[in-house]
Design a protein around this motif. Sequence first.
Motif, short mmCIF file in Angstrom:
data_model
loop_
_atom_site.label_atom_id
_atom_site.label_comp_id
_atom_site.label_asym_id
_atom_site.label_seq_id
_atom_site.Cartn_x
_atom_site.Cartn_y
_atom_site.Cartn_z
N GLU A 260 1.11 5.52 2.51
CA GLU A 260 0.30 4.32 2.28
C GLU A 260 -1.12 4.55 2.81
N GLU A 261 -1.21 5.13 3.99
CA GLU A 261 -2.54 5.35 4.57
C GLU A 261 -3.36 6.32 3.71
N VAL A 264 -4.46 4.39 0.49
CA VAL A 264 -5.50 3.39 0.72
C VAL A 264 -6.83 4.07 1.08
N ALA A 269 -7.35 -0.91 -0.89
CA ALA A 269 -6.54 -1.95 -1.50
C ALA A 269 -7.39 -3.17 -1.79
N GLN A 272 -4.31 -8.10 0.44
CA GLN A 272 -3.49 -7.93 1.64
C GLN A 272 -2.20 -7.13 1.40
N TYR A 273 -1.86 -6.88 0.13
CA TYR A 273 -0.58 -6.24 -0.15
C TYR A 273 -0.64 -4.72 -0.20
N GLY A 274 -1.83 -4.15 0.01
CA GLY A 274 -1.94 -2.70 0.08
C GLY A 274 -1.91 -2.03 -1.28
N SER A 275 -1.67 -0.72 -1.27
CA SER A 275 -1.69 0.06 -2.50
C SER A 275 -0.57 -0.37 -3.44
N SER A 297 3.45 -1.32 8.22
CA SER A 297 2.24 -0.69 7.68
C SER A 297 2.50 0.11 6.40
N GLY A 299 2.80 -1.27 3.41
CA GLY A 299 2.36 -2.02 2.24
C GLY A 299 3.53 -2.74 1.60
N ARG B 83 -7.36 -3.61 9.95
CA ARG B 83 -6.70 -4.18 8.78
C ARG B 83 -7.65 -4.94 7.88
#
Lengths: 374, 374
Positions: A260-261, A264, A269, A272-275, A297, A299, B83
């Motif tokens: 995820e990191e 992103v 992103a 708020q929901y990330g990738s 963390s 996502g 974040r």
Amino acid sequence: MNITTQELRSLITPEGELRLTLEDVDVRAPGPDEVVIRVDAAPLNPSDVGELLGPADVATLNTSGPAGRPVTTAKIPPQFAARTATRMGKSMSIGNEGAGVVIAAGEHARHLVGRVVGALAGRMFTRYRKLKVNDVLVFPEGVSPRQAAAAFVNPLTALGMLSTMRRERHTALVHTTAASNLGQMLNKLCLADGVQLVNVVRSAEQDKVLNAIGAKHIVNSTAPDFREQLIAAVKTTGATLAFDAVGGGPLAGQILAAMEEALVADAPAADQYGSRTHKQVYTYGRLDLAPTTIPPSVGMAWGIGGWLLFSHLARIGQEATQKLRERVANEITTTFASSYTREISLAEALDPDNIRGYRRAKTGEKYLLVPSNE
Amino acid sequence: MNITTQELRSLITPEGELRLTLEDVDVRAPGPDEVVIRVDAAPLNPSDVGELLGPADVATLNTSGPAGRPVTTAKIPPQFAARTATRMGKSMSIGNEGAGVVIAAGEHARHLVGRVVGALAGRMFTRYRKLKVNDVLVFPEGVSPRQAAAAFVNPLTALGMLSTMRRERHTALVHTTAASNLGQMLNKLCLADGVQLVNVVRSAEQDKVLNAIGAKHIVNSTAPDFREQLIAAVKTTGATLAFDAVGGGPLAGQILAAMEEALVADAPAADQYGSRTHKQVYTYGRLDLAPTTIPPSVGMAWGIGGWLLFSHLARIGQEATQKLRERVANEITTTFASSYTREISLAEALDPDNIRGYRRAKTGEKYLLVPSNE
């Protein structure tokens, strides 16, 4: 023809005792579409060891009986008794896979006499085994039973990982316990197929093993900068799929969070929901029985789940499975070659010291059972 | 036509301050395929509250400015600043969904003037909103904007859970935080569609709420015999799929383990890998930010992962989504009816006490924003 085989058996009694024995079993003459093989080699895979010992406490192992006919026992800790309910009182034959020479054949299989074949048919920890012709894989001339012994579980698992990757539209992989026999095989396969592979190892020694066979991306989970190393490797390769044999503990979650990191970092992103790119970990083993933990963390586009070779083969179907098997037969001495650190006979497999040896076998160590040896 | 709207905005500054304001924005005349609506009602969904407040510390809320034009601030704890990187310095419009009356329309949409419509279009926490005709859902005559306000997020999530269930070949469901607005809606929907639903609640009060609307299977996760209750309910219903808004902690793993135990009780597993029936938990929220934990007792045929409404709708495609929307429009006062515990204006939405109120809203409590109120 009248052959008696000796078969390795595992029984858990209602009193909570594990009993390992060698039992005499008659092998009848093969039917028209059957062969009888002398089992010359069978690997002791973790799944076999799991079935053989169940949750027995190996500190309580004890053996008696005449040489060549040992009876080995151990205690099942009471807190694990419930897990053995479905097999309690059943004398179980063990051994998922193995290979040997055809010594007798039915009328439709005469051409196979003398050939080296392998099978993933269960009950392979035995001197002689009758098999259906459809269940055997015939190896090219010149391949020995020792080379052919492990032609199913590890090779099909490695191939299954790549077919899962392609079916689910990922393009690169992460693998944990990466220096294992399977992990080394997966490296050779990925190099052959041009797939990028991130190898997660637990020591500098394992790093060396993989380096020696040409692995490109190796990260050590015990290094202080593991997280950064992992993010960098996942970013370079674009891996969004991982196969994990550890199962319990934080590792699977760390891998998802690193993916995820990396995603992103490449494409921030929008919310708020990330990738939105799906990240997946499949656990195909459970070396660590602690709960698997997933941090927040990762996502929202993530998944983790169990992966079982037999279920995967059922999903891809017979035709696709047959293609994988044929590739294994043709590359058994190259891509899919296995190596062993120890060879033992059936009787030796019941020796408490050997049992403790193959049970704790570290990554890279592997035992080969040689049932046709006295 | 020349309208100025007041729009709720959320900004996080590089200094780590959250600023909530009402900004004047011009609404231009609608194009041929556009309408302008007066936003009469918009629900404060958890996803809206999440976007509005980010990780701000509500204990530091402070408000100033004239009545009707408040400026409300709060501090972002430094440990959460990372974040907020992707939104830092951007004045964000808030509000996923809402409904109101069409007050102006382009030439292809004149027939909609005076009609009550809703939209899932973002920027709905505003007095007036210009929308594309394709984005609005037109409600039957007699439906009020308050009734139509929450026609997307919760109804489509409930319908999406059932379509996920059918697509992935499950036949019954488990739902956590089951007494929420969404949970109540899901009960009505499952009763209408004849789908068995296991409701996991956290108190006897919530149990009563669901009982009153006819829920058949209710288990309380705080009861000492929760595990046994859950296994029994899963066994009775055959549920192998769960939707969970809690996300963190042991609950998702407990559900998977209960499903596995129910399956193995019905059909003892042939081997150490447990039941071959796939068990799945989707987390669609993360009320608990602790790591999600999965015990080893879930067998091998299991999965857990994130579930996002927008990703699900993209997966099923436009035509299938349109069918779901039409069902919602027709059943907005029955199956998909929402209820609210509090109504507030735009200015009141910036009041610190109200903010703390809708942020901690317990299961069953819900705030409705009424932007057209002074």
